[in-house]
Write a protein that holds these residues in place. Structure first.
Motif, PDB file in Angstrom:
ATOM      1  N   LEU A   1      48.097  73.240  -2.294  1.00  0.00           N
ATOM      2  CA  LEU A   1      46.674  73.020  -2.033  1.00  0.00           C
ATOM      3  C   LEU A   1      46.388  71.541  -1.979  1.00  0.00           C
ATOM      4  O   LEU A   1      46.807  70.775  -2.848  1.00  0.00           O
ATOM      5  N   LYS A   2      45.657  71.108  -0.968  1.00  0.00           N
ATOM      6  CA  LYS A   2      45.278  69.703  -0.813  1.00  0.00           C
ATOM      7  C   LYS A   2      43.836  69.547  -1.265  1.00  0.00           C
ATOM      8  O   LYS A   2      42.950  70.155  -0.706  1.00  0.00           O
ATOM      9  N   THR A   3      43.630  68.723  -2.260  1.00  0.00           N
ATOM     10  CA  THR A   3      42.272  68.472  -2.764  1.00  0.00           C
ATOM     11  C   THR A   3      42.071  66.991  -2.935  1.00  0.00           C
ATOM     12  O   THR A   3      42.985  66.190  -2.746  1.00  0.00           O
ATOM     13  N   VAL A   4      40.816  66.616  -3.313  1.00  0.00           N
ATOM     14  CA  VAL A   4      40.518  65.198  -3.532  1.00  0.00           C
ATOM     15  C   VAL A   4      41.350  64.669  -4.676  1.00  0.00           C
ATOM     16  O   VAL A   4      41.448  65.318  -5.721  1.00  0.00           O
TER      17      VAL A   4
ATOM     18  N   VAL B   1      41.562  68.653  18.829  1.00  0.00           N
ATOM     19  CA  VAL B   1      41.909  68.623  17.405  1.00  0.00           C
ATOM     20  C   VAL B   1      41.826  70.018  16.808  1.00  0.00           C
ATOM     21  O   VAL B   1      42.672  70.414  15.990  1.00  0.00           O
ATOM     22  N   ALA B   2      40.830  70.787  17.213  1.00  0.00           N
ATOM     23  CA  ALA B   2      40.655  72.135  16.674  1.00  0.00           C
ATOM     24  C   ALA B   2      41.816  73.054  17.049  1.00  0.00           C
ATOM     25  O   ALA B   2      42.197  73.932  16.272  1.00  0.00           O
ATOM     26  N   ILE B   3      42.381  72.856  18.234  1.00  0.00           N
ATOM     27  CA  ILE B   3      43.551  73.650  18.626  1.00  0.00           C
ATOM     28  C   ILE B   3      44.710  73.375  17.671  1.00  0.00           C
ATOM     29  O   ILE B   3      45.357  74.297  17.151  1.00  0.00           O
ATOM     30  N   PHE B   4      44.968  72.079  17.425  1.00  0.00           N
ATOM     31  CA  PHE B   4      46.036  71.718  16.484  1.00  0.00           C
ATOM     32  C   PHE B   4      45.687  72.177  15.070  1.00  0.00           C
ATOM     33  O   PHE B   4      46.569  72.582  14.303  1.00  0.00           O
TER      34      PHE B   4
ATOM     35  N   ARG C   1      41.556  69.533   9.820  1.00  0.00           N
ATOM     36  CA  ARG C   1      42.837  69.931  10.399  1.00  0.00           C
ATOM     37  C   ARG C   1      43.937  69.907   9.344  1.00  0.00           C
ATOM     38  O   ARG C   1      44.818  70.780   9.329  1.00  0.00           O
ATOM     39  N   LYS C   2      43.884  68.913   8.457  1.00  0.00           N
ATOM     40  CA  LYS C   2      44.903  68.777   7.422  1.00  0.00           C
ATOM     41  C   LYS C   2      44.607  69.633   6.187  1.00  0.00           C
ATOM     42  O   LYS C   2      45.308  69.522   5.180  1.00  0.00           O
ATOM     43  N   ASN C   3      43.563  70.473   6.266  1.00  0.00           N
ATOM     44  CA  ASN C   3      43.182  71.319   5.135  1.00  0.00           C
ATOM     45  C   ASN C   3      42.883  70.485   3.903  1.00  0.00           C
ATOM     46  O   ASN C   3      43.263  70.816   2.786  1.00  0.00           O
ATOM     47  N   ASN C   4      42.197  69.366   4.106  1.00  0.00           N
ATOM     48  CA  ASN C   4      41.885  68.435   3.016  1.00  0.00           C
ATOM     49  C   ASN C   4      40.386  68.479   2.753  1.00  0.00           C
ATOM     50  O   ASN C   4      39.566  68.331   3.662  1.00  0.00           O
TER      51      ASN C   4
ATOM     52  N   SER D   1      32.178  58.160  13.756  1.00  0.00           N
ATOM     53  CA  SER D   1      33.437  57.881  13.051  1.00  0.00           C
ATOM     54  C   SER D   1      33.650  58.842  11.887  1.00  0.00           C
ATOM     55  O   SER D   1      34.745  59.390  11.718  1.00  0.00           O
ATOM     56  N   PHE D   2      32.596  59.056  11.107  1.00  0.00           N
ATOM     57  CA  PHE D   2      32.727  59.979   9.978  1.00  0.00           C
ATOM     58  C   PHE D   2      32.838  61.424  10.455  1.00  0.00           C
ATOM     59  O   PHE D   2      33.511  62.243   9.822  1.00  0.00           O
ATOM     60  N   GLY D   3      32.190  61.741  11.597  1.00  0.00           N
ATOM     61  CA  GLY D   3      32.334  63.080  12.167  1.00  0.00           C
ATOM     62  C   GLY D   3      33.762  63.359  12.599  1.00  0.00           C
ATOM     63  O   GLY D   3      34.307  64.430  12.338  1.00  0.00           O
ATOM     64  N   VAL D   4      34.371  62.369  13.250  1.00  0.00           N
ATOM     65  CA  VAL D   4      35.769  62.500  13.670  1.00  0.00           C
ATOM     66  C   VAL D   4      36.685  62.603  12.449  1.00  0.00           C
ATOM     67  O   VAL D   4      37.599  63.432  12.402  1.00  0.00           O
ATOM     68  N   ALA D   5      36.441  61.755  11.444  1.00  0.00           N
ATOM     69  CA  ALA D   5      37.256  61.792  10.223  1.00  0.00           C
ATOM     70  C   ALA D   5      37.175  63.157   9.564  1.00  0.00           C
ATOM     71  O   ALA D   5      38.179  63.693   9.078  1.00  0.00           O
ATOM     72  N   SER D   6      35.974  63.733   9.561  1.00  0.00           N
ATOM     73  CA  SER D   6      35.779  65.043   8.948  1.00  0.00           C
ATOM     74  C   SER D   6      36.641  66.107   9.631  1.00  0.00           C
ATOM     75  O   SER D   6      37.293  66.920   8.961  1.00  0.00           O
ATOM     76  N   VAL D   7      36.666  66.097  10.962  1.00  0.00           N
ATOM     77  CA  VAL D   7      37.455  67.087  11.696  1.00  0.00           C
ATOM     78  C   VAL D   7      38.952  66.873  11.461  1.00  0.00           C
ATOM     79  O   VAL D   7      39.713  67.835  11.321  1.00  0.00           O
TER      80      VAL D   7
END
Length: 208
Positions: free
Chosen positions: A205-208, A186-189, A36-39, A26-32
């Motif tokens: 810029l997207k940051t925490v 997801v990587a393609i998008f 993708r969102k450059n976050n 779940s966290f691996g998927v969230a990370s990707v």
């Protein structure tokens, strides 16, 4: 018949999946998805996924894979730091790889391939050392570019994913292979999302 067998294996793996493994995935998927969102949240979520998977790998006595996860952990910490570095030496925004960075990327992939092939053939009983080493070395290159916030990271990561998918099916790791297909899509998008943002001169810029 093959599809039926694969779906049956998938169902069996899902039933046998532990809570820790679900957390890791779940966290691996969230990370990707964050990538993708450059976050920058891709790094804390990715680190949690790496640490939880590390416990699973050690428990399974997959020590070589554990060492690879250690590399991802180091690169995640490094990437998190330089993504938050607003100075010129940081990676506060998306950019394309320079000629020097492209050479470094190729060096990581090729030398890493040779190194991992040597390690796998010398110290393990791997029956797919060439392909296994290639999947890991191209992922290493992609992770380095991701830490640098370079657009081309998606290309390298998807080269790794593309080869990993049939390898995982060959090893009958059906659940992980379907996850890798998802990550490939997801990587393609992700590539096109980053490219679109890169082409916008005043992209925020997207940051925490």
């Amino acid at each position: 018949m093959l599809l039926f067998i694969d779906l049956k294996l998938l169902a069996e793996q899902i039933k046998a999946t532990s809570l820790l493994e679900w957390i890791s995935v779940s966290f691996g998927v969230a990370s990707v998805l964050f990538a993708r969102k450059n976050n920058v949240l891709l790094y804390p979520t990715g680190i949690i996924g790496i640490l939880t998977s590390g416990f699973l790998l050690i428990d399974a006595k997959l020590y070589a894979e554990t060492l690879l996860s250690a590399y991802y952990l180091v690169m995640s910490i490094y990437g998190w730091a330089i993504w938050n570095n607003q100075s010129t030496s940081g990676a506060s925004k998306i950019s394309r790889s320079s000629a020097k960075e492209q050479k470094i990327t190729w060096a990581i992939a090729i030398l890493g391939w040779g190194f991992l092939y040597f390690m796998l053939t010398t110290f393990t009983d791997s029956d797919v050392p060439i392909v296994d080493a290639f999947v890991s070395s191209t992922a290493w290159a992609g992770m380095w570019l991701l830490a640098k916030r370079k657009l081309e990271n998606w290309i390298w990561l998807n080269v790794s994913n593309l080869i990993a998918i049939p390898l995982l099916f060959h090893k009958e790791l059906i659940l992980i292979s379907f996850l890798t297909i998802f990550l490939f899509i997801v990587a393609i998008f992700g590539y096109f999302d980053w490219k679109k943002e890169l082409d916008q001169p005043n992209a925020k810029l997207k940051t925490v």
